[in-house]
Design a protein around this motif. Structure first.
Motif, mmCIF file in Angstrom:
data_model
loop_
_atom_site.group_PDB
_atom_site.id
_atom_site.type_symbol
_atom_site.label_atom_id
_atom_site.label_comp_id
_atom_site.label_asym_id
_atom_site.label_seq_id
_atom_site.Cartn_x
_atom_site.Cartn_y
_atom_site.Cartn_z
ATOM 1 N N ALA A 91 -7.596 4.185 -16.348
ATOM 2 C CA ALA A 91 -6.249 3.796 -15.952
ATOM 3 C C ALA A 91 -6.191 3.534 -14.455
ATOM 4 N N GLY A 92 -6.893 4.360 -13.689
ATOM 5 C CA GLY A 92 -6.958 4.131 -12.252
ATOM 6 C C GLY A 92 -7.572 2.773 -11.944
ATOM 7 N N ALA A 93 -8.647 2.442 -12.686
ATOM 8 C CA ALA A 93 -9.314 1.162 -12.462
ATOM 9 C C ALA A 93 -8.420 -0.010 -12.842
ATOM 10 N N MET A 94 -7.585 0.199 -13.861
ATOM 11 C CA MET A 94 -6.661 -0.870 -14.247
ATOM 12 C C MET A 94 -5.723 -1.200 -13.085
ATOM 13 N N THR A 123 -16.051 -11.271 2.869
ATOM 14 C CA THR A 123 -14.608 -11.090 2.865
ATOM 15 C C THR A 123 -14.270 -9.674 3.272
ATOM 16 N N LEU A 124 -13.199 -9.553 4.045
ATOM 17 C CA LEU A 124 -12.679 -8.242 4.401
ATOM 18 C C LEU A 124 -12.031 -7.641 3.157
ATOM 19 N N ARG A 125 -12.338 -6.375 2.887
ATOM 20 C CA ARG A 125 -11.745 -5.731 1.714
ATOM 21 C C ARG A 125 -10.914 -4.542 2.168
ATOM 22 N N VAL A 126 -9.635 -4.586 1.823
ATOM 23 C CA VAL A 126 -8.710 -3.549 2.266
ATOM 24 C C VAL A 126 -7.973 -2.985 1.049
ATOM 25 N N ALA A 127 -7.911 -1.660 0.971
ATOM 26 C CA ALA A 127 -7.222 -1.021 -0.155
ATOM 27 C C ALA A 127 -6.114 -0.123 0.358
ATOM 28 N N LEU A 128 -5.131 0.088 -0.494
ATOM 29 C CA LEU A 128 -4.009 0.950 -0.167
ATOM 30 C C LEU A 128 -3.857 2.007 -1.259
ATOM 31 N N LEU A 129 -3.713 3.255 -0.834
ATOM 32 C CA LEU A 129 -3.406 4.332 -1.771
ATOM 33 C C LEU A 129 -2.034 4.883 -1.454
ATOM 34 N N THR A 130 -1.205 5.009 -2.470
ATOM 35 C CA THR A 130 0.089 5.654 -2.290
ATOM 36 C C THR A 130 0.232 6.714 -3.373
ATOM 37 N N GLN A 181 -3.736 1.343 -5.409
ATOM 38 C CA GLN A 181 -3.680 2.288 -6.516
ATOM 39 C C GLN A 181 -2.695 3.386 -6.195
ATOM 40 N N GLN A 182 -1.893 3.717 -7.188
ATOM 41 C CA GLN A 182 -0.992 4.853 -7.048
ATOM 42 C C GLN A 182 -1.686 6.072 -7.627
ATOM 43 N N THR A 183 -1.761 7.141 -6.871
ATOM 44 C CA THR A 183 -2.484 8.336 -7.295
ATOM 45 C C THR A 183 -1.559 9.536 -7.168
ATOM 46 N N ALA A 184 -1.840 10.561 -7.961
ATOM 47 C CA ALA A 184 -0.909 11.686 -7.985
ATOM 48 C C ALA A 184 -1.524 13.011 -7.546
ATOM 49 N N THR A 185 -2.774 13.239 -7.854
ATOM 50 C CA THR A 185 -3.333 14.576 -7.616
ATOM 51 C C THR A 185 -4.523 14.506 -6.677
ATOM 52 N N PRO A 186 -4.859 15.636 -6.038
ATOM 53 C CA PRO A 186 -6.002 15.665 -5.126
ATOM 54 C C PRO A 186 -7.277 15.158 -5.783
ATOM 55 N N ALA A 187 -7.472 15.480 -7.052
ATOM 56 C CA ALA A 187 -8.684 15.008 -7.718
ATOM 57 C C ALA A 187 -8.690 13.480 -7.796
#
Lengths: 364, 509, 347
Positions: free
Chosen positions: A314-317, C37-44, C75-81
């Motif tokens: 799901a993360g990869a999606m 190419t420059l690759r930039v990611a965002l985590l919220t 990518q939206q993430t919720a937990t430390p893991a």
């Protein structure tokens, strides 16, 4: 094989969960694809991202999918054991947090100890705290007849808020800035299972526990008594002269302990510190994990991995196919609904989930 | 006479792999009481459920007054004037009797008045304001019958209505059924007791293995003829047939095979030789669902069968739990031996676990015996052997010991339970309504086993609502009424005599 | 219970989703450049449809894509893991720069930084520094101070409220500054403060706001994410009940989220800061120290709601403008709480 005595007995339970699981997966995939299309996304790209993100490479599989499956397997085992005994423990989430708090506490305090002592101490603390978190609902069920579904859910909130209080108060990092603990001692951390990956020995613990629980349930007298009480407390009491109350108390506490272990393993194996949002709801997902496995511990090992892969994918999606996070929640909810629906279909006319009664002679 | 009121022809119905009905026929005429007979699993209940619209047949025709109809639901059947009284209760426990009746009849003005008239006419009296959960099974049965009668049915179908009624109530019910038939209605009745059925039915239909094997007027039929039709000519137990009972038992050995008579005598002799295995003194036990028992003084010796007769719900449950060691007395004392077998009345919820196979169900009781356990582990191989022995010795009709208990018929379930509990009953056996719902052959088997246990020196406590069973098997007889035991003296051990103890609980009856 | 979902937010979300889908579908084949190419990611850790903290970051990511031709992902993430997993996943698929938009990422960022030395991680509001991990600190206190001045001018009861999410130093800092700004206008002003413990808990935020309103507050500022809508809704409901109540926006220009009640917003122009950070990264200047963004770069500001400007006393608009100039010039000290390691007084 595990079930030497009466081999055929396994036959009926072995394939049913598999069929249900496949049905659930198929159904979910279908509904998911329709939803994605409706949202303007490419279901094939999503599926490809999902596969890549869960089993796409050895590193991804070991460091993400397997690591993520550990708390799902442990809480799934906790739920499966409880449900097997007719204890509707919906409180794995709170027990997990209790275990995590205890593990972090011991891991922070025991800095001077060597790893051979500290790691077991951390895990034992998590087990004890999880069991302790189940004591109140257990007593209310046994002494007062209060249904444990409600009480365990309520204890979840208490557990989550207790953990939040700990990282804002007594266990907050020594800098006193952020709501988290300091990192636990190096000696308190679970060693890696495969060097160079994130996979820690907690996975081995979970797998061995699943195996041991299967042997216990099917080969030991105590396990048999648990299954009997869960299947029919009346028959267990009248025909088996089994003290359903003792079985219930035992399973409630052990279930809580195993869920607590899940929290301890997560802290000692992955995060190395306590945070507020440690769990994305593993204790609830565990119910689906356990039901999908037909409450068989070895099945939980499989379905826990499946859910781990699902969550990793799901993360990869999100990352690779740009599917919003909310959709992930929809997928999980769909799986759970599909599982529960198929499970219910399997035993039409079966028991109603919370309304179970202990077979009591006299009492009160 | 010309045209039947209802006719079922060539009905087939399959449940999974089991063919419950295999071309059964049933013809019901206006103005008759029609008895439907058959062994357990013969398809009686299934056939009646088809008539009541509860089950759709896979094949066959249903005709009402010569017109083919489709009964898709109970509603369809009601509309055509067919009312079914179930073997299992369908009442709402938390509601009052009146509310339950209103549920069945649909809310309407003047229901209570109509009911009063109906109760007066039929003699079926129930406390309308009492909550159903507080009522005994007898009252519940009456409510079910009243519910059906409120619909003013043309065809009244009753599945096993007499099991929970006193002899007087059975007589009253049968009188009512005859009246209803005289009114031009049809009554269809399923009962196990052949003499009961022969006494009331005008015509009978016998089913065997899902087929109709005999149908015709009941006049002139003999019990052995019916039994042969039902089971195919096996040896039969006169008690189970309902033939013996008091009169036959009291007058002598004529109706019993000599060998059995001899065994009973032996056990009667053993009564004096055998020691006391069970001793209850002033024992009392409260029971949430019934009156419980109090002041129970009971001694049972090796080799004797002690029978306890009573109307359902008078404390039998508590007595059985006490004597079997499943409950500890609230006051008084209970001295019990170690090797106790207990055949509980409710085999499907208490005797067996439906989703366990036979090995596990046998293991359920044997797990307390040291030879089936090694350390913390079950010796499943030993349990499996025991299950195999039970399956062979007690002729359980199951393909293997890994068959699920829930897949067995009632009679075969009972064989498993009896077999299992007999292996445990080294000293003492408690049997609670052990033949309820069983067909003749199965009941005969159970009775023979109880006698055999007694001859082998085991003390047996037989708690039963079946008066004939108690009188036919027991060396000593007690009546239980409102939680108290009354010793029935030898000279009063007749249907009427014991019946008086059961109702009034007084010695002068 | 339903809070009004802002149409802009919904539109943004849909647009975002489509853009990303399109980008993925194209698979980068439309940028045949020779150089990598420059690759930039965002985590919220919250939804980018919040019209605030996360939405600003997402806007920044989109601008990075446009201005630098970068391949971007969110990518939206919720937990430390999950934080760990996301860093690993991005690092192993060749991303150069990750914006981890919240202090909650800092430990995982340090871990990932050690494991992947080639990677650079920028942690918004973070407190920990390493060679390839840099906190991006927004001096939102400066905007919040100006918001306090405006609030003090608008209140009739002399009571203003503050509803926060998680009680962390950056959030507490904005409230300290807000209070100071308010007192610079009205030294006797009473200030109520509450933290709900959750950036996105709508119900808790609404409850807290209603409580403050019933205690007499008539201007309420927030420091929340998705739950900020609940604050506006509560203020709007008090308005409907006949009171004159105002809200103050925070984190991004929320003026058109609730144009009838928001008097102005203390904004972080997160997108500007992100674009600037990418420039610094290309120049090799990111890592080893915190990056500060303030009114000086115009990243932080206070913006009056143009639709309600006629309700604001002109002299306070003037005073806010002057104060802004003084802060830029360094002649006005805004109180703040330091939390980055290595900063004065912070271990």
């Amino acid at each position: 094989m595990v079930d030497g005595g009466a081999g055929g007995r396994f036959a009926r339970t072995r394939w049913e969960p598999v069929a249900i699981s496949l049905g659930a997966i198929g159904l979910t995939g279908l509904v998911g694809a329709v939803l994605l299309l409706a949202g303007g996304f490419d279901p094939l790209a999503a599926a490809a991202a999902m596969v890549r993100g869960s089993v796409g490479s050895w590193d991804v599989f070991v460091s993400i999918t397997l690591v993520r499956s550990v708390p799902l397997i442990l809480t799934g085992l906790a739920v499966a054991l409880a449900f097997r005994a007719g204890v509707w423990n919906i409180g794995a989430e709170g027990q997990l947090y209790a275990g995590a708090v205890a593990a972090a506490g011991v891991g922070l305090a025991g800095g001077g100890l060597p790893a051979v002592l500290l790691v077991p101490a951390v895990l034992c603390a998590a087990l004890a705290a999880g069991a302790a978190w189940a004591v109140l609902p257990m007593l209310m069920r046994v002494r007062l007849g209060v249904g444990e579904v409600i009480t365990t859910i309520l204890m979840n909130f208490v557990g989550i808020h207790m953990a939040a209080y700990m990282v804002h108060g007594p266990l907050q990092e020594s800098r006193g800035v952020f709501p988290q603990t300091d990192a636990i001692a190096e000696a308190a951390r679970l060693p890696p299972l495969l060097p160079g990956t994130r996979l820690h020995v907690g996975f081995a613990v979970a797998a061995l526990l699943a195996l041991g629980m299967t042997v216990f349930l099917h080969r030991s007298r105590a396990g048999f008594r648990i299954r009997a009480v869960g299947a029919s407390p009346e028959a267990a009491h009248v025909s088996g002269r089994i003290d359903a109350r003792r079985v219930l108390v035992g399973c409630f506490l052990v279930s809580g302990a195993v869920a607590g272990l899940a929290g301890g393993v997560e802290v000692a194996g992955v995060t190395h510190a306590l945070y507020e949002d440690l769990s994305p709801g593993w204790g609830y997902t565990a119910i689906a994990v356990a039901l999908l496995a037909g409450l068989e511990p070895l099945g939980v090992l499989v379905t826990g991995l499946l859910f781990g892969a699902l969550q990793a994918g799901a993360g990869a999606m999100q990352r690779d196919a740009g599917i919003p996070a909310a959709w992930v929640g929809v997928v999980e909810a769909l799986v759970i609904l599909a599982v529960l629906g198929l499970d219910r279909l399997r035993r039409t006319g079966g028991r109603v989930l919370p309304g179970i009664r202990i077979g009591g002679g006299g009492g009160a | 006479m010309t045209r039947p009121l209802a006719r079922l022809g060539g009905i087939e119905r399959r449940f999974g792999a089991v063919l419950a009905l295999d071309g059964a026929d049933l013809e019901i005429r206006a103005g008759e009481v029609h008895g439907v007979l058959g062994a357990n699993g013969a398809g009686k209940s299934t056939l009646l459920n088809v008539l009541g619209g509860m089950l759709a047949p896979d094949a066959g025709v249903v005709e009402i007054e010569g017109r083919a109809v489709r009964l898709g639901s109970p509603r369809d059947a009601w509309a055509l004037g067919i009312a079914l009284v179930h073997q299992h209760f369908t009442l709402v426990p938390r509601l009052s009797a009146l509310e339950n009746l209103a549920l069945g009849a649909g809310h309407r003005r003047g229901l209570a008045g109509d009911l009063e008239k109906l109760m007066a006419r039929t003699g079926l009296r129930v406390p309308l304001d009492a909550r159903v959960e507080q009522l005994g099974v007898g009252d519940r049965q009456r409510i079910e019958i009243l519910k059906a009668l409120l619909r003013d049915p043309r065809v009244l179908v009753l599945d096993e209505p007499t099991a929970v009624l006193t002899p007087d109530e059975v007589d009253g019910l049968f009188g009512l059924l005859k009246e209803l038939a005289a009114d031009g209605r049809a009554v269809v009745l399923v009962a196990h007791k052949l003499d009961e059925v022969l006494g009331v039915a005008d015509r009978i239909t016998v089913l065997r293995n899902g087929r109709t094997v005999l149908t015709g007027p009941s006049a002139g039929r003999s019990v052995p003829e019916l039994v042969r039709a039902m089971v195919g000519g096996d040896a039969v137990d006169p008690i189970a047939l309902g033939l013996t009972g008091v009169d036959a038992g009291a007058t002598g050995a004529m109706s019993r095979p000599p060998a059995e008579r001899g065994e009973t005598t032996t056990s009667a002799r053993a009564l004096h030789a055998g020691g006391v295995v069970v001793r209850l003194r002033g024992a009392a036990l409260a029971d949430r669902s019934g009156p419980g028992v109090h002041g129970v003084d009971l001694e049972i010796r090796r080799g004797e069968i002690v029978g306890v007769a009573g109307v359902e719900g008078n404390g039998q449950r508590a007595l059985a739990l006490l004597a079997s060691g499943r409950a500890v007395p609230d006051s008084g004392s209970a001295e019990l031996p170690s090797g106790i077998g207990f055949i509980p009345q409710d085999r499907s919820t208490e005797g067996l676990i439906a989703e366990f196979d036979l090995v596990e169900n046998v293991g359920l009781a044997l797990q307390r015996e040291p030879e089936y356990v090694r350390g913390p582990w079950m010796r499943w191989d030993a349990v499996r052997d025991a299950a195999e022995r039970i399956r062979e010795r007690f002729e359980v009709a199951a393909p293997s010991v890994t068959t699920l208990a829930g897949a067995l018929s009632g009679g075969n379930q009972q064989r498993v339970i009896v077999g299992r509990e007999l292996t445990l009953a080294r000293d003492f056996l408690v049997a609670e309504n052990p033949t309820r719902g069983l067909d003749v052959a199965a009941a005969a088997f159970v009775h023979a086993e109880l006698r055999r246990m007694a001859t082998e020196g085991v003390g047996v406590l037989l708690v039963s609502t079946d008066l004939d069973e108690v009188l036919g098997l027991s060396n000593r007889v007690y009546a239980i009424a409102r939680g108290r035991l009354h010793d029935v003296p030898e000279e009063r051990r007749t249907r009427e005599g014991v019946g008086a103890f059961m109702l009034g609980g007084t010695a002068d009856g | 219970m339903a809070h009004p979902f802002p149409t802009r937010g919904a539109r943004t979300a849909a647009l975002v989703a489509l853009t990303v889908a399109a980008a993925t579908a194209c698979g980068g084949g439309d940028a045949p450049e020779a150089e990598p190419t420059l690759r930039v990611a965002l985590l919220t850790s919250g939804p980018v449809s919040d019209a605030g903290w996360y939405a600003g970051a997402y806007e920044g990511l989109m601008r990075i894509e446009q201005q630098f031709g970068a391949q971007v992902s969110h990518q939206q993430t919720a937990t430390p893991a999950e934080f760990d997993e996301a860093f690993i996943a991005y690092a192993t698929s060749g991303y150069d720069l990750i914006f981890a938009h919240g202090n909650e990422y800092q430990d995982a960022a340090i871990r990932a930084g050690e494991r992947f030395p080639e990677l650079t991680i920028v942690v918004s509001g973070g407190g920990r520094v390493s060679g390839n991990v840099a906190p991006l600190i927004f001096r939102l206190e400066e905007g919040s101070y100006l918001a306090g001045m405006a609030a003090a001018a608008m209140t009739e009861s002399g009571i203003v409220g503050m509803v926060g999410g998680v009680e962390i130093p950056p959030a507490r800092g904005t409230f300290v500054a807000f209070e100071a700004g308010a007192r610079s206008v009205d030294p006797d002003i009473e200030v109520l403060e509450v933290f709900t413990g959750d950036w996105n808990d709508v119900a808790a935020a609404k409850e807290a706001t209603v409580a403050q309103l019933s205690r007499g507050a008539d201007v309420v500022i927030h420091n929340l994410d998705a739950a900020s809508f609940a604050v506006f809704q509560a203020v709007r409901e008090a308005r409907a009940a006949g009171r004159t109540t105002w809200a103050v926006g925070m984190n991004s220009d929320q003026n058109d989220v609730a144009p009838d009640v928001i008097i102005g917003s203390a904004v972080i122009r997160i997108a500007d800061a992100f674009v600037e950070t990418v420039r610094m990264w290309q120049a090799g200047e990111v890592g080893g120290a915190a990056i500060y963004a303030s009114t000086r770069q115009d990243v932080i500001d206070f913006v009056f709601n143009p639709e309600l400007l006629d309700r604001v006393p002109p002299e306070i608009v003037q005073r806010v403008s002057e104060a802004r100039d003084m802060i830029r010039a360094g002649t006005l000290d805004v109180p703040r709480i330091e939390f980055v390691e290595g900063e004065a007084g912070v271990r």
